[in-house]
Motif scaffolding. Structure first.
Motif, PDB file in Angstrom:
ATOM      1  N   GLN A   1       0.844  -1.186   0.000  1.00 44.95           N
ATOM      2  CA  GLN A   1       0.000   0.000   0.000  1.00 44.95           C
ATOM      3  C   GLN A   1       0.878   1.235   0.000  1.00 44.95           C
ATOM      4  O   GLN A   1       1.951   1.252   0.599  1.00 44.95           O
ATOM      5  CB  GLN A   1      -0.869  -0.027   1.256  1.00 44.95           C
ATOM      6  CG  GLN A   1      -1.809   1.146   1.355  1.00 44.95           C
ATOM      7  CD  GLN A   1      -2.736   0.970   2.531  1.00 44.95           C
ATOM      8  OE1 GLN A   1      -3.566   0.070   2.556  1.00 44.95           O
ATOM      9  NE2 GLN A   1      -2.582   1.814   3.510  1.00 44.95           N
ATOM     10  N   SER A   2       0.410   2.254  -0.681  1.00 46.04           N
ATOM     11  CA  SER A   2       1.170   3.490  -0.689  1.00 46.04           C
ATOM     12  C   SER A   2       0.192   4.646  -0.611  1.00 46.04           C
ATOM     13  O   SER A   2      -0.752   4.727  -1.387  1.00 46.04           O
ATOM     14  CB  SER A   2       1.999   3.536  -1.967  1.00 46.04           C
ATOM     15  OG  SER A   2       2.201   4.867  -2.339  1.00 46.04           O
ATOM     16  N   VAL A   3       0.388   5.510   0.364  1.00 51.95           N
ATOM     17  CA  VAL A   3      -0.452   6.699   0.497  1.00 51.95           C
ATOM     18  C   VAL A   3       0.478   7.897   0.415  1.00 51.95           C
ATOM     19  O   VAL A   3       1.524   7.923   1.072  1.00 51.95           O
ATOM     20  CB  VAL A   3      -1.189   6.713   1.863  1.00 51.95           C
ATOM     21  CG1 VAL A   3      -2.034   7.970   2.008  1.00 51.95           C
ATOM     22  CG2 VAL A   3      -2.063   5.481   2.022  1.00 51.95           C
ATOM     23  N   THR A   4       0.144   8.848  -0.442  1.00 48.89           N
ATOM     24  CA  THR A   4       0.940  10.075  -0.472  1.00 48.89           C
ATOM     25  C   THR A   4      -0.002  11.243  -0.273  1.00 48.89           C
ATOM     26  O   THR A   4      -1.143  11.219  -0.722  1.00 48.89           O
ATOM     27  CB  THR A   4       1.690  10.262  -1.809  1.00 48.89           C
ATOM     28  OG1 THR A   4       0.713  10.356  -2.848  1.00 48.89           O
ATOM     29  CG2 THR A   4       2.622   9.128  -2.117  1.00 48.89           C
ATOM     30  N   SER A   5       0.469  12.239   0.431  1.00 44.58           N
ATOM     31  CA  SER A   5      -0.371  13.423   0.603  1.00 44.58           C
ATOM     32  C   SER A   5       0.484  14.664   0.416  1.00 44.58           C
ATOM     33  O   SER A   5       1.697  14.648   0.669  1.00 44.58           O
ATOM     34  CB  SER A   5      -1.039  13.417   1.978  1.00 44.58           C
ATOM     35  OG  SER A   5      -0.139  13.815   2.964  1.00 44.58           O
ATOM     36  N   LYS A   6      -0.149  15.706  -0.057  1.00 41.56           N
ATOM     37  CA  LYS A   6       0.571  16.927  -0.363  1.00 41.56           C
ATOM     38  C   LYS A   6      -0.283  18.102   0.095  1.00 41.56           C
ATOM     39  O   LYS A   6      -1.464  18.182  -0.246  1.00 41.56           O
ATOM     40  CB  LYS A   6       0.747  16.981  -1.880  1.00 41.56           C
ATOM     41  CG  LYS A   6       1.745  17.981  -2.361  1.00 41.56           C
ATOM     42  CD  LYS A   6       1.999  17.711  -3.830  1.00 41.56           C
ATOM     43  CE  LYS A   6       2.291  18.997  -4.552  1.00 41.56           C
ATOM     44  NZ  LYS A   6       2.442  18.805  -5.988  1.00 41.56           N
ATOM     45  N   THR A   7       0.285  18.963   0.908  1.00 36.04           N
ATOM     46  CA  THR A   7      -0.436  20.142   1.373  1.00 36.04           C
ATOM     47  C   THR A   7       0.386  21.363   0.987  1.00 36.04           C
ATOM     48  O   THR A   7       1.574  21.425   1.286  1.00 36.04           O
ATOM     49  CB  THR A   7      -0.611  20.101   2.910  1.00 36.04           C
ATOM     50  OG1 THR A   7      -1.195  18.859   3.258  1.00 36.04           O
ATOM     51  CG2 THR A   7      -1.504  21.231   3.407  1.00 36.04           C
ATOM     52  N   GLU A   8      -0.254  22.299   0.281  1.00 32.81           N
ATOM     53  CA  GLU A   8       0.455  23.513  -0.137  1.00 32.81           C
ATOM     54  C   GLU A   8      -0.261  24.716   0.449  1.00 32.81           C
ATOM     55  O   GLU A   8      -1.483  24.797   0.399  1.00 32.81           O
ATOM     56  CB  GLU A   8       0.425  23.651  -1.671  1.00 32.81           C
ATOM     57  CG  GLU A   8       1.047  22.504  -2.422  1.00 32.81           C
ATOM     58  CD  GLU A   8       2.509  22.734  -2.786  1.00 32.81           C
ATOM     59  OE1 GLU A   8       3.072  23.754  -2.344  1.00 32.81           O
ATOM     60  OE2 GLU A   8       3.062  21.889  -3.506  1.00 32.81           O
ATOM     61  N   ILE A   9       0.499  25.621   0.996  1.00 35.67           N
ATOM     62  CA  ILE A   9      -0.096  26.852   1.530  1.00 35.67           C
ATOM     63  C   ILE A   9       0.602  28.028   0.858  1.00 35.67           C
ATOM     64  O   ILE A   9       1.831  28.069   0.776  1.00 35.67           O
ATOM     65  CB  ILE A   9       0.119  26.959   3.059  1.00 35.67           C
ATOM     66  CG1 ILE A   9      -0.500  25.756   3.772  1.00 35.67           C
ATOM     67  CG2 ILE A   9      -0.485  28.263   3.605  1.00 35.67           C
ATOM     68  CD1 ILE A   9      -0.029  25.590   5.187  1.00 35.67           C
ATOM     69  N   LYS A  10      -0.201  28.960   0.335  1.00 37.14           N
ATOM     70  CA  LYS A  10       0.352  30.153  -0.294  1.00 37.14           C
ATOM     71  C   LYS A  10      -0.282  31.374   0.347  1.00 37.14           C
ATOM     72  O   LYS A  10      -1.513  31.436   0.489  1.00 37.14           O
ATOM     73  CB  LYS A  10       0.022  30.170  -1.787  1.00 37.14           C
ATOM     74  CG  LYS A  10       1.219  29.981  -2.652  1.00 37.14           C
ATOM     75  CD  LYS A  10       0.890  30.123  -4.113  1.00 37.14           C
ATOM     76  CE  LYS A  10       1.897  29.294  -4.917  1.00 37.14           C
ATOM     77  NZ  LYS A  10       1.589  29.241  -6.313  1.00 37.14           N
ATOM     78  N   ILE A  11       0.525  32.333   0.740  1.00 39.86           N
ATOM     79  CA  ILE A  11      -0.030  33.557   1.317  1.00 39.86           C
ATOM     80  C   ILE A  11       0.253  34.686   0.327  1.00 39.86           C
ATOM     81  O   ILE A  11       1.402  34.912  -0.053  1.00 39.86           O
ATOM     82  CB  ILE A  11       0.627  33.876   2.678  1.00 39.86           C
ATOM     83  CG1 ILE A  11       0.478  32.672   3.617  1.00 39.86           C
ATOM     84  CG2 ILE A  11       0.006  35.126   3.298  1.00 39.86           C
ATOM     85  CD1 ILE A  11       1.402  32.712   4.801  1.00 39.86           C
ATOM     86  N   THR A  12      -0.827  35.359  -0.100  1.00 36.80           N
ATOM     87  CA  THR A  12      -0.644  36.456  -1.056  1.00 36.80           C
ATOM     88  C   THR A  12      -1.095  37.768  -0.412  1.00 36.80           C
ATOM     89  O   THR A  12      -1.949  37.771   0.469  1.00 36.80           O
ATOM     90  CB  THR A  12      -1.482  36.225  -2.332  1.00 36.80           C
ATOM     91  OG1 THR A  12      -2.810  35.889  -1.927  1.00 36.80           O
ATOM     92  CG2 THR A  12      -0.931  35.113  -3.180  1.00 36.80           C
TER      93      THR A  12
END
Ligand SMILES: *[C@@H]1O[C@H](CO)[C@@H](O)[C@H](O)[C@H]1NC(C)=O
Ligand SMILES: *[C@@H]1O[C@H](CO)[C@@H](O)[C@H](O)[C@H]1NC(C)=O
Ligand SMILES: *[C@@H]1O[C@H](CO)[C@@H](O)[C@H](O)[C@H]1NC(C)=O
Ligand SMILES: *[C@@H]1O[C@H](CO)[C@@H](O)[C@H](O)[C@H]1NC(C)=O
Ligand SMILES: *[C@@H]1O[C@H](CO)[C@@H](O)[C@H](O)[C@H]1NC(C)=O
Length: 321
Positions: free
Chosen positions: A194-205
């Motif tokens: 099993q493989s779980v990948t997660s990606k969280t991106e935060i951008k402040i403008t």
């Protein structure tokens, strides 16, 4: 089966610095007794979890503050346990560091459960309990809660603990999930990948749309489980299991990056007759490697049949960084 949980919550308040780390100003016998392990009835096993040390680990706390010492039994469907909170009168704020120290001892037949604790409704910690052995297990969780100092200085709040199944739904992230299961040898050999990948991106403008801050968190959770069963006839069988799993995390915010790899490889077998385990062996190897722009931390731990056989810690950075 009687289930007993003992939770002890302590606040370590430090006003000393590394250079002046020396015995506490007012020797606190209560503290020194608390700093030891919980009382050991029978042969309780110490469960260790590899994690990054806290900056306070080498400091002597100025005082400690017991928040709750409670035995949780049948709490399913029950409201949280709540007690009025007040800061310690012997060591008033401001504090340099505040560390929450949770000690848990569990005995009996018990599944792992999710636990949460709040001060005035603000979540300080969410954790999971371990599955105990018959003789009992104990462990510690420590968390730097200095950022809640303004809350911890108040005396009009309740401290609550919930030990039940909780669901957390406030994450926004991209998650990929892959799972494969292979059966071989008439279903006697099973392989799960099993493989779980997660990606969280935060951008402040800012108001004109320019990016002024950026952070990204990527995680991978590979898991592999292999089990083989060999029937010995007369209701007896051999079961072999191999489990490999990891957490791989990459974090970056501005020009600062960190990486964490926490991997565990375990092997075990048991001989079973009529649901009774006649004999067996298990071994596990775990490594925790944390690297950021300023520091490195590595810990390698191995255990055979529950006995620690290796425990190596290093603060030296590998030269590929
Ligand atoms: C917590 O309570 C248990 C049982 O009442 C007692 O044996 C233990 O000493 C207490 N621990 C602390 C730190 O007060
Ligand atoms: C079952 O069979 C195995 C080998 O075939 C033997 O070693 C074992 O003693 C037997 N166990 C019982 C409980 O009969
Ligand atoms: C990293 O970013 C900070 C804040 O944006 C800046 O002050 C600092 O000079 C940067 N350092 C390097 C080495 O780029
Ligand atoms: C931190 O490390 C990352 C990865 O090596 C590098 O790209 C970045 O420039 C470093 N930042 C600073 C401030 O040194
Ligand atoms: C730690 O690692 C070193 C070298 O890798 C080894 O010589 C030493 O025996 C290890 N210590 C323990 C307690 O396993």
């Amino acid at each position: 089966m009687r289930l007993t949980f003992f939770f002890v919550f302590l606040l370590f308040i430090s006003s000393s610095t590394l250079a002046t780390a020396s015995p506490p100003p007012s020797p606190d016998r209560y503290l020194s007794s608390l700093l030891r392990r919980p009382p050991r009835q029978h042969q309780q096993q110490d469960y260790i979890e590899l994690s990054h040390p806290l900056p306070t680990d080498r400091l002597v706390p100025s005082c400690s503050h017991l928040l709750l010492n409670h035995s949780f039994a049948y709490t399913y469907g029950q409201p949280p346990t709540s007690v009025p909170y007040a800061p310690p009168s012997t060591c008033p704020p401001p504090w340099t560091y505040v560390v929450l120290d949770l000690r848990v001892a569990v005995r009996g037949d018990q599944y792992d459960r999710i636990a949460g604790l709040w001060l005035g409704g603000v979540e300080l910690l969410r954790t999971s309990t371990a599955e105990p052995t018959e003789d009992g297990v104990y462990w510690r969780v420590r968390k730097d809660v200095t950022k809640y100092a303004s809350l911890l200085a108040r005396s009009d709040l309740d401290f609550s603990v919930m030990l039940e199944n909780l669901v957390n739904a406030d994450f926004e992230q991209e998650t990929k999930f892959e799972n494969s299961i292979k059966f071989q040898n008439n279903g006697n050999d099973k392989k799960v990948k099993q493989s779980v990948t997660s990606k969280t991106e935060i951008k402040i403008t800012n108001v004109v749309g320019e990016v002024v801050g950026q952070a990204s968190l990527k995680r991978k959770y590979p898991l592999k489980v292999i089990t083989s069963t060999r029937d010995m006839g007369n209701g007896t069988y051999h079961l072999f299991t191999n489990v490999d799993h990891s957490l791989k995390e990459r974090f970056s915010s501005g020009n600062i990056s960190s990486s964490l790899t926490n991997s565990q490889a375990s092997d075990g077998w048991m001989l079973v007759h009529d649901h009774n385990v006649l004999s067996g062996e298990a071994k596990t190897d775990q490594s925790y490697v944390y690297i950021d722009n300023y520091s490195c931390y590595t810990r390698n731990v191995a255990a055979v049949n529950g006995q620690l056989t290796r425990d190596n810690t290093s603060f030296i950075c590998p030269n590929y960084w």
